[in-house]
Design an enzyme around this catalytic site. Structure first.
Site, PDB file in Angstrom:
ATOM      1  N   THR A 154     -76.094 -48.322  18.539  1.00  0.00           N
ATOM      2  CA  THR A 154     -75.829 -47.435  19.672  1.00  0.00           C
ATOM      3  C   THR A 154     -77.123 -46.753  20.091  1.00  0.00           C
ATOM      4  O   THR A 154     -77.896 -46.288  19.251  1.00  0.00           O
ATOM      5  CB  THR A 154     -74.780 -46.366  19.304  1.00  0.00           C
ATOM      6  N   PHE A 201     -78.919 -43.674  22.218  1.00  0.00           N
ATOM      7  CA  PHE A 201     -78.649 -42.294  22.621  1.00  0.00           C
ATOM      8  C   PHE A 201     -79.762 -41.784  23.534  1.00  0.00           C
ATOM      9  O   PHE A 201     -80.929 -42.138  23.362  1.00  0.00           O
ATOM     10  CB  PHE A 201     -78.588 -41.375  21.400  1.00  0.00           C
TER      11      PHE A 201
END
Length: 283
Positions: free
Chosen positions: A172, A174
């Protein structure tokens, strides 16, 4: 002075883990929503916010694109967090006795192999760490949560199996957000990445013409995503990441050309490329 970084979720969430990895020693501030995490920074209750924008398996994170331009915050960094799912259960539980797997729908979709192998019934919860909290509070020895190692530590659960995710590249990305709106000079930003949003004018081939300047000026565009504004099919906004600093000649000219064909253009931030990005360039 104690520094605070806000995230969306409960303690033990992957966003919490990302905060701890990117800013060791900082205090993490759980928030119930992305809006609340942004508000914590605006109000001065947090110095930074760590907000997920995309996942290598699931694609973009809903709502972030809509919220970023109106947040009043700037992007000052990026962080890539490897998602390593664990199967967590109450102390005393055995792997062979687990019947149900609790987690966020996205996480459950990333552990289909172990669900099939153990013949588990998936149970949807609001988030991964929240599932761990539920198991710790009211679960039986037949219930397990799919969550992080940190969640096991926070809620006193045992790890029955590590790395149960189907894909080893599950990562992921960010955005790191702050109140500071000042654009740093080029010499202070090694390997710069610039994030901006724009809306093209209502004219034939507007998007093609707007993006042409990036090609002619040799600017590498690493992200281009469109999304509707206020549910209107004709009001489309684009979110972009490009290599370079707005004050560098190539990107400066490309943005000038984009501005000519756009109704609106807002630079959300320029920041150093993550070491993860640099290590995976060209792969």
């Amino acid at each position: 002075m104690n520094q605070i970084i806000a995230f969306q979720g409960v303690p033990g969430a992957y966003s919490d883990l990302a905060c701890r990895h990117a800013y060791p020693g900082w205090t993490t501030l759980p928030c119930p929503s992305f809006e609340a995490a942004m508000a914590a920074v605006r109000d001065g209750r947090a110095d930074l916010a760590m907000l997920p924008c995309e996942n290598s398996l699931a694609g973009r994170v809903p709502d972030i694109h809509r919220l970023l331009p109106e947040s009043g915050l700037s992007v000052i960094g990026e962080h890539f967090e490897r998602v390593e799912h664990c199967l967590l259960a109450r102390p005393g539980a055995k792997l062979e006795g687990i019947r149900r797997a609790h987690s966020h729908p996205m996480a459950l979709g990333q552990v289909l192999k172990v669900i099939k192998e153990l013949s588990l019934t998936p149970v949807i919860q609001a988030d991964t760490a929240g599932a761990a909290e539920i198991i710790a509070r009211e679960g039986t020895l037949e219930d397990a949560a799919v969550a992080s190692e940190l969640a096991a530590e926070v809620y006193g659960l045992e790890i029955l199996r590590r790395n149960v995710e189907d894909a080893s590249h599950n990562t992921t990305r960010f955005y790191v957000m702050t109140r500071e709106r000042k654009l740093p000079p080029p010499q202070e930003v090694p390997h710069p990445v610039t994030t901006f949003v724009f809306r093209v004018r209502n004219m034939p081939a507007a998007l093609y013409k707007a993006l042409g300047g990036f090609a002619t000026n040799g600017v590498n565009m690493t992200k281009l995503e469109s999304y509707m504004l206020d549910g209107a099919f004709t009001a489309t906004q684009f979110l972009c990441d490009v290599d370079g600093h707005p004050d560098e000649p190539g990107l400066f000219r490309a943005l000038e050309e984009l501005r000519y064909f756009s109704r609106e253009l807002r630079v959300l931030g320029t920041y150093p490329a993550s070491p993860f990005r640099l290590a995976h360039e060209g792969r």
